[in-house]
Design a protein around this motif. Structure first.
Motif, PDB file in Angstrom:
ATOM      1  N   GLU A 194      -4.337   8.629 -17.190  1.00 39.79           N
ATOM      2  CA  GLU A 194      -4.252   7.189 -16.961  1.00 39.79           C
ATOM      3  C   GLU A 194      -3.052   6.876 -16.099  1.00 39.79           C
ATOM      4  O   GLU A 194      -2.120   7.678 -15.978  1.00 39.79           O
ATOM      5  CB  GLU A 194      -4.199   6.427 -18.277  1.00 39.79           C
ATOM      6  CG  GLU A 194      -3.062   6.821 -19.168  1.00 39.79           C
ATOM      7  CD  GLU A 194      -3.150   6.132 -20.525  1.00 39.79           C
ATOM      8  OE1 GLU A 194      -2.071   5.832 -21.069  1.00 39.79           O
ATOM      9  OE2 GLU A 194      -4.264   5.892 -21.021  1.00 39.79           O
ATOM     10  N   GLY A 195      -3.096   5.700 -15.499  1.00 40.04           N
ATOM     11  CA  GLY A 195      -1.999   5.288 -14.646  1.00 40.04           C
ATOM     12  C   GLY A 195      -2.164   3.854 -14.184  1.00 40.04           C
ATOM     13  O   GLY A 195      -3.017   3.113 -14.676  1.00 40.04           O
ATOM     14  N   VAL A 196      -1.332   3.504 -13.218  1.00 41.84           N
ATOM     15  CA  VAL A 196      -1.330   2.168 -12.633  1.00 41.84           C
ATOM     16  C   VAL A 196      -1.269   2.329 -11.117  1.00 41.84           C
ATOM     17  O   VAL A 196      -0.528   3.165 -10.601  1.00 41.84           O
ATOM     18  CB  VAL A 196      -0.112   1.349 -13.116  1.00 41.84           C
ATOM     19  CG1 VAL A 196      -0.005   0.027 -12.378  1.00 41.84           C
ATOM     20  CG2 VAL A 196      -0.170   1.134 -14.617  1.00 41.84           C
ATOM     21  N   SER A 197      -2.057   1.546 -10.422  1.00 44.77           N
ATOM     22  CA  SER A 197      -1.999   1.508  -8.963  1.00 44.77           C
ATOM     23  C   SER A 197      -1.478   0.143  -8.534  1.00 44.77           C
ATOM     24  O   SER A 197      -1.925  -0.883  -9.043  1.00 44.77           O
ATOM     25  CB  SER A 197      -3.390   1.744  -8.349  1.00 44.77           C
ATOM     26  OG  SER A 197      -3.844   3.045  -8.652  1.00 44.77           O
ATOM     27  N   VAL A 198      -0.542   0.173  -7.605  1.00 40.02           N
ATOM     28  CA  VAL A 198       0.023  -1.040  -7.019  1.00 40.02           C
ATOM     29  C   VAL A 198      -0.508  -1.129  -5.592  1.00 40.02           C
ATOM     30  O   VAL A 198      -0.372  -0.189  -4.811  1.00 40.02           O
ATOM     31  CB  VAL A 198       1.568  -1.000  -7.012  1.00 40.02           C
ATOM     32  CG1 VAL A 198       2.132  -2.238  -6.335  1.00 40.02           C
ATOM     33  CG2 VAL A 198       2.103  -0.839  -8.426  1.00 40.02           C
ATOM     34  N   ILE A 199      -1.138  -2.245  -5.289  1.00 37.37           N
ATOM     35  CA  ILE A 199      -1.723  -2.453  -3.972  1.00 37.37           C
ATOM     36  C   ILE A 199      -1.087  -3.703  -3.365  1.00 37.37           C
ATOM     37  O   ILE A 199      -1.257  -4.800  -3.891  1.00 37.37           O
ATOM     38  CB  ILE A 199      -3.250  -2.640  -4.068  1.00 37.37           C
ATOM     39  CG1 ILE A 199      -3.886  -1.441  -4.765  1.00 37.37           C
ATOM     40  CG2 ILE A 199      -3.847  -2.857  -2.683  1.00 37.37           C
ATOM     41  CD1 ILE A 199      -5.340  -1.655  -5.124  1.00 37.37           C
ATOM     42  N   GLU A 200      -0.354  -3.521  -2.281  1.00 38.44           N
ATOM     43  CA  GLU A 200       0.247  -4.655  -1.573  1.00 38.44           C
ATOM     44  C   GLU A 200      -0.665  -5.019  -0.410  1.00 38.44           C
ATOM     45  O   GLU A 200      -1.026  -4.165   0.402  1.00 38.44           O
ATOM     46  CB  GLU A 200       1.639  -4.297  -1.073  1.00 38.44           C
ATOM     47  CG  GLU A 200       2.616  -3.993  -2.203  1.00 38.44           C
ATOM     48  CD  GLU A 200       3.967  -3.523  -1.693  1.00 38.44           C
ATOM     49  OE1 GLU A 200       4.312  -3.804  -0.525  1.00 38.44           O
ATOM     50  OE2 GLU A 200       4.669  -2.859  -2.475  1.00 38.44           O
ATOM     51  N   HIS A 201      -1.044  -6.300  -0.334  1.00 37.00           N
ATOM     52  CA  HIS A 201      -1.967  -6.760   0.713  1.00 37.00           C
ATOM     53  C   HIS A 201      -1.566  -8.151   1.194  1.00 37.00           C
ATOM     54  O   HIS A 201      -2.339  -9.104   1.115  1.00 37.00           O
ATOM     55  CB  HIS A 201      -3.414  -6.746   0.206  1.00 37.00           C
ATOM     56  CG  HIS A 201      -3.620  -7.356  -1.150  1.00 37.00           C
ATOM     57  ND1 HIS A 201      -3.757  -8.715  -1.350  1.00 37.00           N
ATOM     58  CD2 HIS A 201      -3.690  -6.785  -2.368  1.00 37.00           C
ATOM     59  CE1 HIS A 201      -3.918  -8.957  -2.642  1.00 37.00           C
ATOM     60  NE2 HIS A 201      -3.881  -7.805  -3.287  1.00 37.00           N
ATOM     61  N   PRO A 202      -0.351  -8.286   1.763  1.00 36.04           N
ATOM     62  CA  PRO A 202       0.132  -9.617   2.148  1.00 36.04           C
ATOM     63  C   PRO A 202      -0.662 -10.292   3.261  1.00 36.04           C
ATOM     64  O   PRO A 202      -0.677 -11.520   3.344  1.00 36.04           O
ATOM     65  CB  PRO A 202       1.577  -9.350   2.590  1.00 36.04           C
ATOM     66  CG  PRO A 202       1.606  -7.914   2.972  1.00 36.04           C
ATOM     67  CD  PRO A 202       0.609  -7.238   2.064  1.00 36.04           C
ATOM     68  N   ALA A 234      -1.518  -2.949   2.818  1.00 36.92           N
ATOM     69  CA  ALA A 234      -0.343  -2.493   3.555  1.00 36.92           C
ATOM     70  C   ALA A 234       0.323  -1.318   2.844  1.00 36.92           C
ATOM     71  O   ALA A 234       0.938  -0.459   3.487  1.00 36.92           O
ATOM     72  CB  ALA A 234       0.659  -3.633   3.717  1.00 36.92           C
ATOM     73  N   ARG A 235       0.217  -1.281   1.508  1.00 34.51           N
ATOM     74  CA  ARG A 235       0.848  -0.210   0.734  1.00 34.51           C
ATOM     75  C   ARG A 235       0.037   0.022  -0.526  1.00 34.51           C
ATOM     76  O   ARG A 235      -0.313  -0.924  -1.233  1.00 34.51           O
ATOM     77  CB  ARG A 235       2.275  -0.593   0.374  1.00 34.51           C
ATOM     78  CG  ARG A 235       3.036   0.498  -0.349  1.00 34.51           C
ATOM     79  CD  ARG A 235       4.523   0.094  -0.470  1.00 34.51           C
ATOM     80  NE  ARG A 235       5.250   1.050  -1.262  1.00 34.51           N
ATOM     81  CZ  ARG A 235       5.464   0.943  -2.567  1.00 34.51           C
ATOM     82  NH1 ARG A 235       5.025  -0.101  -3.234  1.00 34.51           N
ATOM     83  NH2 ARG A 235       6.135   1.865  -3.213  1.00 34.51           N
ATOM     84  N   PHE A 236      -0.259   1.290  -0.795  1.00 31.30           N
ATOM     85  CA  PHE A 236      -0.941   1.693  -2.018  1.00 31.30           C
ATOM     86  C   PHE A 236      -0.092   2.775  -2.663  1.00 31.30           C
ATOM     87  O   PHE A 236       0.271   3.755  -2.013  1.00 31.30           O
ATOM     88  CB  PHE A 236      -2.333   2.270  -1.709  1.00 31.30           C
ATOM     89  CG  PHE A 236      -2.959   2.943  -2.899  1.00 31.30           C
ATOM     90  CD1 PHE A 236      -3.682   2.199  -3.821  1.00 31.30           C
ATOM     91  CD2 PHE A 236      -2.794   4.302  -3.116  1.00 31.30           C
ATOM     92  CE1 PHE A 236      -4.233   2.817  -4.938  1.00 31.30           C
ATOM     93  CE2 PHE A 236      -3.345   4.921  -4.225  1.00 31.30           C
ATOM     94  CZ  PHE A 236      -4.059   4.175  -5.136  1.00 31.30           C
ATOM     95  N   LYS A 237       0.245   2.584  -3.929  1.00 29.92           N
ATOM     96  CA  LYS A 237       0.997   3.601  -4.659  1.00 29.92           C
ATOM     97  C   LYS A 237       0.425   3.702  -6.057  1.00 29.92           C
ATOM     98  O   LYS A 237       0.287   2.700  -6.750  1.00 29.92           O
ATOM     99  CB  LYS A 237       2.475   3.261  -4.725  1.00 29.92           C
ATOM    100  CG  LYS A 237       3.253   4.341  -5.454  1.00 29.92           C
ATOM    101  CD  LYS A 237       4.605   4.554  -4.893  1.00 29.92           C
ATOM    102  CE  LYS A 237       5.220   5.747  -5.591  1.00 29.92           C
ATOM    103  NZ  LYS A 237       6.286   6.323  -4.864  1.00 29.92           N
ATOM    104  N   ALA A 238       0.061   4.920  -6.450  1.00 26.09           N
ATOM    105  CA  ALA A 238      -0.439   5.169  -7.796  1.00 26.09           C
ATOM    106  C   ALA A 238       0.660   5.838  -8.600  1.00 26.09           C
ATOM    107  O   ALA A 238       1.392   6.690  -8.081  1.00 26.09           O
ATOM    108  CB  ALA A 238      -1.676   6.057  -7.748  1.00 26.09           C
ATOM    109  N   TYR A 239       0.785   5.443  -9.856  1.00 26.77           N
ATOM    110  CA  TYR A 239       1.764   6.004 -10.780  1.00 26.77           C
ATOM    111  C   TYR A 239       1.015   6.649 -11.938  1.00 26.77           C
ATOM    112  O   TYR A 239       0.230   5.979 -12.617  1.00 26.77           O
ATOM    113  CB  TYR A 239       2.686   4.904 -11.320  1.00 26.77           C
ATOM    114  CG  TYR A 239       3.520   4.252 -10.244  1.00 26.77           C
ATOM    115  CD1 TYR A 239       4.776   4.751  -9.918  1.00 26.77           C
ATOM    116  CD2 TYR A 239       3.047   3.141  -9.551  1.00 26.77           C
ATOM    117  CE1 TYR A 239       5.540   4.158  -8.931  1.00 26.77           C
ATOM    118  CE2 TYR A 239       3.811   2.539  -8.558  1.00 26.77           C
ATOM    119  CZ  TYR A 239       5.060   3.047  -8.252  1.00 26.77           C
ATOM    120  OH  TYR A 239       5.811   2.464  -7.270  1.00 26.77           O
TER     121      TYR A 239
END
Length: 127
Positions: A95-103, A108-113
């Motif tokens: 399991e994890g969390v994905s952060v998706i920045e889309h201004p 613009a930025r995808f990071k999975a933790y």
């Protein structure tokens, strides 16, 4: 349709058929993609293609379920659990969390933790 919904639908296509094109189209030309299992970020739609092809090829079968999806105009947070089999046939669940920045509408930025050790991968340390 929200960007998070488009992302989830594109991920389902990758997991079911390996088709990375709907996902690649969501990324801006200068987008950055990263997670704990890769040594350096990938960039743009071509980087997204490589990132998601590598993701799909890491598994025999994979299916992600999303518990929590939070969105604003500029970003989305996706909490997930992925289950399936590795190419060896061994079962996995992580399991994890994905952060998706889309201004500006595109990603613009995808990071999975997540903890890569749950998949038998080494934990990378910053140099």
């Amino acid at each position: 349709m929200s960007l998070a919904s488009e992302f989830i639908e594109a991920l389902r296509r990758i997991e079911e058929s390996g088709d990375v094109e709907p996902m690649a189209r969501l990324f801006a030309p200068d987008a950055e993609l990263s997670n704990p299992a890769i040594s350096r970020p990938l960039h743009g739609p071509d980087g997204a293609r490589n990132f998601w092809r590598s993701y799909r090829h890491a598994f025999g079968e994979v299916r992600s379920e999303f518990r929590c999806v939070a969105e604003s105009d500029n970003a989305s947070l996706l909490e997930w659990t992925s289950r399936g089999t590795l190419p060896s046939g061994a079962e996995f669940s992580y399991e994890g969390v994905s952060v998706i920045e889309h201004p500006a509408g595109a990603i613009a930025r995808f990071k999975a933790y997540f903890d890569p050790r749950c998949l038998g991968l080494p934990l990378r340390h910053a140099a």
